[in-house]
Design an enzyme around this catalytic site. Structure first.
Site, PDB file in Angstrom:
ATOM      1  N   THR A 179       0.857  -1.181   0.000  1.00  8.19           N
ATOM      2  CA  THR A 179       0.000   0.000   0.000  1.00  8.19           C
ATOM      3  C   THR A 179       0.890   1.228   0.000  1.00  8.19           C
ATOM      4  O   THR A 179       2.046   1.174   0.410  1.00  8.19           O
ATOM      5  CB  THR A 179      -0.902   0.021   1.239  1.00  8.19           C
ATOM      6  OG1 THR A 179      -0.077   0.071   2.416  1.00  8.19           O
ATOM      7  CG2 THR A 179      -1.797  -1.202   1.296  1.00  8.19           C
ATOM      8  N   GLU A 323      -5.647  -4.461  -1.219  1.00 10.87           N
ATOM      9  CA  GLU A 323      -5.961  -5.655  -0.437  1.00 10.87           C
ATOM     10  C   GLU A 323      -6.941  -6.597  -1.130  1.00 10.87           C
ATOM     11  O   GLU A 323      -7.179  -7.712  -0.670  1.00 10.87           O
ATOM     12  CB  GLU A 323      -6.550  -5.239   0.925  1.00 10.87           C
ATOM     13  CG  GLU A 323      -5.578  -4.527   1.853  1.00 10.87           C
ATOM     14  CD  GLU A 323      -5.480  -3.027   1.628  1.00 10.87           C
ATOM     15  OE1 GLU A 323      -4.978  -2.327   2.524  1.00 10.87           O
ATOM     16  OE2 GLU A 323      -5.898  -2.545   0.538  1.00 10.87           O
ATOM     17  N   LYS A 433     -16.358  16.534   9.551  1.00  9.17           N
ATOM     18  CA  LYS A 433     -17.392  16.612  10.581  1.00  9.17           C
ATOM     19  C   LYS A 433     -17.517  18.057  11.046  1.00  9.17           C
ATOM     20  O   LYS A 433     -16.592  18.621  11.637  1.00  9.17           O
ATOM     21  CB  LYS A 433     -17.065  15.703  11.762  1.00  9.17           C
ATOM     22  CG  LYS A 433     -18.284  15.424  12.622  1.00  9.17           C
ATOM     23  CD  LYS A 433     -18.088  14.208  13.502  1.00  9.17           C
ATOM     24  CE  LYS A 433     -19.411  13.734  14.085  1.00  9.17           C
ATOM     25  NZ  LYS A 433     -19.258  12.556  14.944  1.00  9.17           N
ATOM     26  N   TRP A 438     -21.896  15.134   9.273  1.00  8.21           N
ATOM     27  CA  TRP A 438     -20.913  14.745   8.262  1.00  8.21           C
ATOM     28  C   TRP A 438     -21.114  15.519   6.967  1.00  8.21           C
ATOM     29  O   TRP A 438     -22.225  15.750   6.520  1.00  8.21           O
ATOM     30  CB  TRP A 438     -21.022  13.249   7.952  1.00  8.21           C
ATOM     31  CG  TRP A 438     -20.716  12.349   9.106  1.00  8.21           C
ATOM     32  CD1 TRP A 438     -21.598  11.580   9.817  1.00  8.21           C
ATOM     33  CD2 TRP A 438     -19.431  12.097   9.692  1.00  8.21           C
ATOM     34  NE1 TRP A 438     -20.945  10.885  10.797  1.00  8.21           N
ATOM     35  CE2 TRP A 438     -19.613  11.187  10.748  1.00  8.21           C
ATOM     36  CE3 TRP A 438     -18.138  12.572   9.422  1.00  8.21           C
ATOM     37  CZ2 TRP A 438     -18.570  10.714  11.533  1.00  8.21           C
ATOM     38  CZ3 TRP A 438     -17.099  12.110  10.205  1.00  8.21           C
ATOM     39  CH2 TRP A 438     -17.308  11.194  11.245  1.00  8.21           C
TER      40      TRP A 438
END
Length: 551
Positions: A179, A323, A433, A438
């Site tokens: 990654t 992944e 936030k 949100w």
């Protein structure tokens, strides 16, 4: 048949070389174009496997690559895994510190290096104990000054064009990718033969990204990034002609390859296609052979989908992760949506899509409950399936954090509509936030990029004394755009669609959005560069926003 009853990569090449021996593998290399057939390619992979054998590479050893998208790189793709070794693609755009860490962590035995990247890896290796005992082989037919080692053509020359390919178990490690490590050190993901086989078969399903024997496939997504989304394996399995665009292709290179080679399917991150779109506006480009542009890495703006639609090219939106080998979902239109109006279809196609056959997912909210598929509720996306890793390489602390009862916790915050289309609302770490509510930075970005005078845009949350966080937009205007009043136009555009407390407190003009090593927008870099330097307008978040919360 080679490969026996186990699920391995080898039968894909066996099939291509036997059924499509004359189909071409074409590559734009630093010294010009090269061409070979699948029959010749199979012989080259056998020569490479014999050379690796003689070099002392054994089953389980890791064979690194530090390369662009070329035919020689593609030869390692089948040679190393099919002999039982492990193909480890290293991202050359990473910082030297990360490269050293990755080479040491993976314990690479040998690394194949593109000549244009020789100085880069030589700089990372200089005086580094992590590179001790690692042989560097230049992917060329003549030496380069930066690396004192064998060159590829000498390495494979004279070796037998037949190889006694071993019967490998399905769980034999076949690939490895790290990654990008935007936070902390990169994490290694191992791909077994079975994972790559499963991913290839998922891709070849009608609701994946299928590639047939009359396709011409050009992966612009780097081969060092999750195996170019698995496209070299999928294209081989389907017997498709493959075109590798080589070192650092620009829009002119891509346009020429599409025209001259008759490319039908290509894939890359949105910034690649934005560049091609701008090039096409200024130049005569024939896109008539092109059927599909696969877009992943970040969201495809609706304006991009419309632009290609107008030229008879389908933009196919996909989502995945390192992944997951990596494809997870593709935004195909389900059959019952084919008669819907164009805007409804665009809305679906702009989402991350429906999960490919073979995978399962669930979405969990902050309270640990599964969300409703209503397109409104959102939570973190969990996935599992035969192409999804179950653990990171030598990282038990990350395993504990990112996996739960066989599920991978993706870190993506999503909603799911009643038709099952997944929409990424944000990365868990990027969602804003404000006043206890949100705000989706991704939605704001896509809306801003719909403005004709905007080339790129990203939105981050910056700390705010009253509201906890407030959104700030960073915009790259198109060349020649009138910046005077553009910020007001952007805010008016957003005001039509979103509540006032969603609107950015500031619109900042920048020359370029910082990118990660895989071409995604790097919000981490922007936060480091700009947090605290933007003057926020007090009271931008109106009282209609929810009360401040403590979580």
């Amino acid at each position: 048949m080679p490969g026996g009853h186990t699920q391995t990569l080898r039968p894909f090449l066996w099939r291509a070389s036997k059924l499509y021996p004359d189909t071409e593998v074409v590559s734009r290399n630093h010294d010009g174009m090269s061409r070979q057939t699948y029959a010749e390619y199979e012989e080259r992979t056998a020569q490479l496997a014999n050379a690796l054998d003689e070099h002392g590479i054994e089953q389980g050893d890791r064979v690194g690559t530090f390369c662009w998208n070329t035919d020689r790189h593609f030869e390692v793709y089948f040679a190393a895994p099919s002999m039982g070794a492990q193909l480890h693609t290293i991202n050359p755009l990473l910082p030297d510190e990360h490269i050293r860490y990755i080479v040491d962590d993976a314990n690479d035995e040998v690394i194949f290096v593109d000549p244009s990247l020789a100085e880069k890896i030589a700089g990372a290796a200089e005086g580094a104990e992590e590179f001790e005992g690692v042989d560097l082989i230049v992917m060329d037919d003549s030496p380069v000054e930066a690396i004192d080692g064998p060159v590829y053509e000498e390495f494979v020359a004279g070796h037998d064009t037949d190889y006694d390919w071993p019967e490998l178990p399905s769980e034999q490690p076949a690939g490895m990718c790290y990654t990008s490590g935007t936070t902390g050190k990169p994490k290694g993901v191992e791909y077994t033969q079975s994972m790559l086989w499963s991913h290839t078969m998922m891709s070849q399903s009608p609701q994946g990204i299928p590639m047939e024997d009359d396709d011409v496939v050009m992966p612009v997504v780097p081969m060092f990034h999750v195996n170019a989304w698995g496209m070299p394996f999928t294209a081989t399995a389907g017997g498709a002609k493959q075109v590798f665009p080589g070192p650092s292709p620009d829009a002119d290179d891509l346009a020429r390859l599409i025209e001259e080679e008759g490319v039908t399917i290509t894939a890359g991150v949105p910034t690649v296609w934005l560049g091609l779109m701008e090039y096409c506006e200024d130049n005569e480009v024939d896109l008539s052979t092109l059927d599909q542009v696969i877009v992943g890495g970040s969201a495809a703006p609706e304006s991009m989908i419309r632009w290609f639609d107008d030229r008879g090219v389908e933009v196919l939106h996909a989502w995945g992760m390192t992944e997951m080998s990596p494809i997870g979902s593709v935004a195909h239109l389900k059959s019952d949506l084919e008669d819907e109006d164009y805007q409804t279809q665009l809305d679906k196609r702009s989402k991350q899509g429906i999960m490919v056959p073979g995978l399962e997912f669930k979405v969990i909210d902050e309270d640990g409950n599964r969300i409703a598929w209503d397109g409104e509720e959102f939570g973190e996306l969990y996935v599992r399936g035969p192409s999804v890793t179950k653990e990171y390489f030598k990282r038990p602390e990350a395993n504990e954090e990112d996996f739960e009862d066989g599920w991978l916790k993706t870190g993506d915050v999503v909603s799911v509509d009643p038709d099952g289309y997944i929409k990424i609302v944000d990365r868990a770490k990027d969602v804003i936030k404000s006043g206890g509510e949100w705000i989706s930075s991704v939605e704001l970005e896509n809306a801003i990029m719909a403005h004709e005078d905007v080339s790129e845009a990203t939105v981050i949350g910056v700390p705010h004394e009253k509201w906890q966080e407030r959104p700030v937009a960073f915009v790259v205007p198109t060349e020649g755009a009138d910046r005077e009043g553009l910020d007001d136009e952007i805010l008016e555009l957003l005001d039509e669609e979103y509540p006032k407390w969603w609107l950015p407190d500031a619109v900042e003009y920048i020359e370029e959005v910082p990118k990660t090593a895989t071409g995604k927008f790097s919000k981490k870099d922007l936060r480091e560069q700009y947090t605290g330097s933007v003057e926020l307008h007090e009271g931008s978040a109106p009282e209609e926003a929810a009360p401040e919360s403590d979580d």
